[in-house]
Structures are given as C-alpha cells and as structure tokens.
Design a protein around this motif. Sequence first.
Motif, mmCIF file in Angstrom:
data_model
loop_
_atom_site.group_PDB
_atom_site.id
_atom_site.type_symbol
_atom_site.label_atom_id
_atom_site.label_comp_id
_atom_site.label_asym_id
_atom_site.label_seq_id
_atom_site.Cartn_x
_atom_site.Cartn_y
_atom_site.Cartn_z
ATOM 1 N N ILE A 74 0.832 -1.211 0.000
ATOM 2 C CA ILE A 74 0.000 0.000 0.000
ATOM 3 C C ILE A 74 0.867 1.262 0.000
ATOM 4 O O ILE A 74 0.591 2.225 -0.734
ATOM 5 N N ALA A 75 1.937 1.254 0.791
ATOM 6 C CA ALA A 75 2.824 2.427 0.818
ATOM 7 C C ALA A 75 3.415 2.687 -0.566
ATOM 8 O O ALA A 75 3.476 3.831 -1.030
ATOM 9 N N LEU A 76 3.833 1.614 -1.252
ATOM 10 C CA LEU A 76 4.398 1.765 -2.601
ATOM 11 C C LEU A 76 3.366 2.340 -3.575
ATOM 12 O O LEU A 76 3.686 3.200 -4.396
ATOM 13 N N ARG B 83 7.536 11.709 3.018
ATOM 14 C CA ARG B 83 7.935 12.218 4.331
ATOM 15 C C ARG B 83 6.795 12.052 5.357
ATOM 16 O O ARG B 83 7.030 11.709 6.513
ATOM 17 N N TYR B 84 5.566 12.314 4.894
ATOM 18 C CA TYR B 84 4.410 12.146 5.789
ATOM 19 C C TYR B 84 4.309 10.681 6.229
ATOM 20 O O TYR B 84 4.119 10.386 7.417
ATOM 21 N N LEU B 85 4.439 9.762 5.262
ATOM 22 C CA LEU B 85 4.303 8.340 5.603
ATOM 23 C C LEU B 85 5.417 7.895 6.542
ATOM 24 O O LEU B 85 5.181 7.122 7.475
ATOM 25 N N GLU B 86 6.629 8.389 6.289
ATOM 26 C CA GLU B 86 7.757 8.009 7.142
ATOM 27 C C GLU B 86 7.496 8.448 8.582
ATOM 28 O O GLU B 86 7.696 7.685 9.528
ATOM 29 N N THR C 146 -1.011 -3.939 13.881
ATOM 30 C CA THR C 146 -2.379 -3.532 13.492
ATOM 31 C C THR C 146 -2.375 -2.949 12.084
ATOM 32 O O THR C 146 -3.282 -3.209 11.291
ATOM 33 N N THR C 147 -1.338 -2.153 11.781
ATOM 34 C CA THR C 147 -1.217 -1.570 10.442
ATOM 35 C C THR C 147 -1.254 -2.670 9.387
ATOM 36 O O THR C 147 -1.978 -2.576 8.386
ATOM 37 N N SER D 40 -6.690 5.718 4.590
ATOM 38 C CA SER D 40 -6.341 6.496 5.794
ATOM 39 C C SER D 40 -6.383 5.596 7.028
ATOM 40 O O SER D 40 -5.650 5.828 7.993
ATOM 41 N N GLN D 41 -7.213 4.565 7.005
ATOM 42 C CA GLN D 41 -7.271 3.637 8.146
ATOM 43 C C GLN D 41 -5.939 2.919 8.337
ATOM 44 O O GLN D 41 -5.607 2.481 9.434
ATOM 45 N N VAL D 42 -5.195 2.789 7.259
ATOM 46 C CA VAL D 42 -3.902 2.095 7.303
ATOM 47 C C VAL D 42 -2.763 3.084 7.545
ATOM 48 O O VAL D 42 -1.816 2.803 8.284
ATOM 49 N N MET D 43 -2.856 4.268 6.926
ATOM 50 C CA MET D 43 -1.694 5.147 6.848
ATOM 51 C C MET D 43 -1.678 6.299 7.841
ATOM 52 O O MET D 43 -0.642 6.903 8.050
ATOM 53 N N TRP D 44 -2.792 6.620 8.450
ATOM 54 C CA TRP D 44 -2.787 7.742 9.395
ATOM 55 C C TRP D 44 -2.554 7.212 10.802
ATOM 56 O O TRP D 44 -3.280 6.315 11.267
ATOM 57 N N TYR D 45 -1.567 7.798 11.467
ATOM 58 C CA TYR D 45 -1.181 7.302 12.792
ATOM 59 C C TYR D 45 -2.358 7.245 13.757
ATOM 60 O O TYR D 45 -2.570 6.233 14.439
#
Lengths: 80, 310
Positions: B18-20, B31-34, B47-48, B119-124
């Motif tokens: 998903i990140a890719l 940078r946001y994802l990192e 959980t991610t 966003s459920q996966v990528m937002w802290y």
Amino acid sequence: MERSAITAQLTEIMIDVFDLDELEYRDDLSAADIEEWDSLSNIRFMVAVEKEFGFRLSNSEIESLKNVGEMVDLIERKLA
Amino acid sequence: MNDALLGIIGDRPATRTIALAILDAWPDHARYLEKSLSARTVSELQTTELLAQAALTLEGARLPELAANYRWTCDRLREEELFFHREGRYRLTTFAEADAEVYSNDAYMERYVDGLLLSQVMWYNHVASCTYYFTQAPGLIPSDAKMLEIGPGHGLMTYLAVRDFGLSAATVWDLSPVSVEHTRSALARLGIGSVNCAVRNALSVSETDDKFDFVVLSEVLEHIEDPAEVMRKLRAIVAPQGLVFVNVPINSPSPDHLYLMRTPDEARDLLRKTGFEIMSEAMFATQGMKLERALKNAVTVSVCMFARPV
C-alpha cells in the motif's frame, strides 16, 4: 515594512508553529530543513502569516512557495 | 522507495504494497508516511499490517485507483483544514449540507470512501485508535457479547471484533441503504458472513428494543448535528453490564464533519452527560504529536473511550 522586520516576524511565527526552540533565518529555508514542517503544519503556517500580516493567500500562492525567501517576497508585494 | 520508510515497514508485505502504491500516485507523500509509520509501536505496526491486509482483500484489485483517490481525499481535507484554521469552525454544520455536497454525490463518495479506507492504514491516529480498541476491548466486554456497531463504513471494527472478541452475535446499523449494502459486501469479502446488517436510525431506538453488550461508534458522532441526543437514546439499548466504545476526533475538519469539539473534555462530556461512566480512555494525535502541542495548535486528536451505563 522593511524586509528585516518581515523576516523577524516570520521567524517568530515559524518558531511557534513548528515548535522550535530557536531558528536562524535564511532565505532558502524550506520544509526539507525543518522536521515539523509537513503538509498539515504548513496550513497552520500559512494561516498564521495571513493573520499576522493581514491579508489572504490564494491556493496558487500557497502551492507555489518553495522557501521562506519566496514567502518574504510575497509578503513585501502584498504589503506594498 | 525511501530506505528509511522501507526499514520502518520491515517484513510487513501488505503495508509495503500500500505504501508503494501511494508513493507511485504521490511521491511527495513519502515524508508524511515516514513520520506516520515511525511514530508507531510494534503493536501498532502489527495492526497496520492487519488493516493493510483487509484493505487489500477489499480493494487490492484496484489499488492504483485507490491510491489516487487517497491523494484526492487528502487534497479535500487540506482545503477543510485551511478553512478551519482561518475561520475557527467546520465549514458545514447540518446533515442536509453534508448530504448535498458529499453523501448524495456518487462520484465524490466513490473517491472519498477509497481515500478513507487507506487512511485507516496510513494515518497514525487511526491505527493507534484501532490498536487501542483491538487490545483493550477483549478484557473489558462481557464474554459471548452481543455487539452493535453504528455507522460501520467498511466494517473493519466489526470484522476485528467478530474475528477476535468471542462475540455471540454482531449487528451493524446505518442510516443509508447504500452504506449498509457496502458494509455487508465488505464483510462478506473479509469472510464474515454472519453479521446482521440493517438500515436503522440510532435516534429511533426505545427502551423496549433488544439490548446489546457492546456498542461501537467509531468516527461517527462528529458527523451528527446533535451527538449527545444520539448517546442519550443509545443508553436505552446498552445492557446493564454492557459497554460502549466511542472514538471521536476533536479539531478534525473534514468535508462531512459537522459537530466540532475542541477539547478532550467536550468529547468526554458526550458520555458523562448522557448516562455513561468512562472506564478507560486514550488519545492519539495526528502523526503521533504530543497531546499538549496538538491541543495548542488545534491539530486533530482521536479521543477513544470505553464507557458503561450508569
């Protein structure tokens, strides 16, 4: 307003918005130099600039800024 | 791909996929994802991966489109953020406005729903809230609980509960027939076919309705004009030894967020003033920012609370 006065005010805003202890102003400062400067804090930075200097930035102005020096140029033009 | 990001993700293939895909659609988001991923504990990274696997099961076949729609959704959210920080309020305040702009706009909804799934996966704050729910609920809810989720979206909270909480039954309600069908289809694709999915307005419940042992409202109350009224009504259908889980974001501008809460106490009062006692709570700010700083800057904080009726 003198450019030096603008940069001094901008530095204070950046210290507050990006939660910095101190900041040495340079025209080429950008998001790459400040860890807390991301897409979300950038919005707060832009709105803080609007409130401090008393004008509204357009979306295209916000998106086109590459560094702090360009922001100072823009503020100078807006206040002229 | 950014090496630092790759290192944080480690051996978590669904998260990596998903990140890719997101970075293909939006290279500047690295940078946001990192930052978002580096804020996570090992448990939150697990959980991610679980949520990433679910997202890929649901929509993996159209991942490039999903990633593009995530970027589009983030653009819409930035517009709302700009309005919020300029004006000090959410742009919309009535359900009719949100219905006209968002819910009844099929093209808008298709992109928005995709964006929210990623966003459920990528937002802290989303993953941290889900981890809190996932790790705390089993020790708090009664065994063989009857669960109700209101406004389930993709059904991920119900999916996790049916999978791991030892429930005796699960029900989901939504106002919208389209949303109910969407949840039913999503749960079926996740291998959960036993959930009762119904079109139901939470405001229509009464004392004589069936009681539930565990009622979940995750990212729902901020979409409602008068969330306290909903909680007062729902109090009637929570079993005496039952529990509610509420996850509500404060200072969280979004195209369909109507009810603005600015402090954790305003979120707590939604439960304290409507017949509940908070048993456990946790707060998670965007990007793992410290709570004090997030509140000072009006940055989004997810407020998660388990509460029992009193």
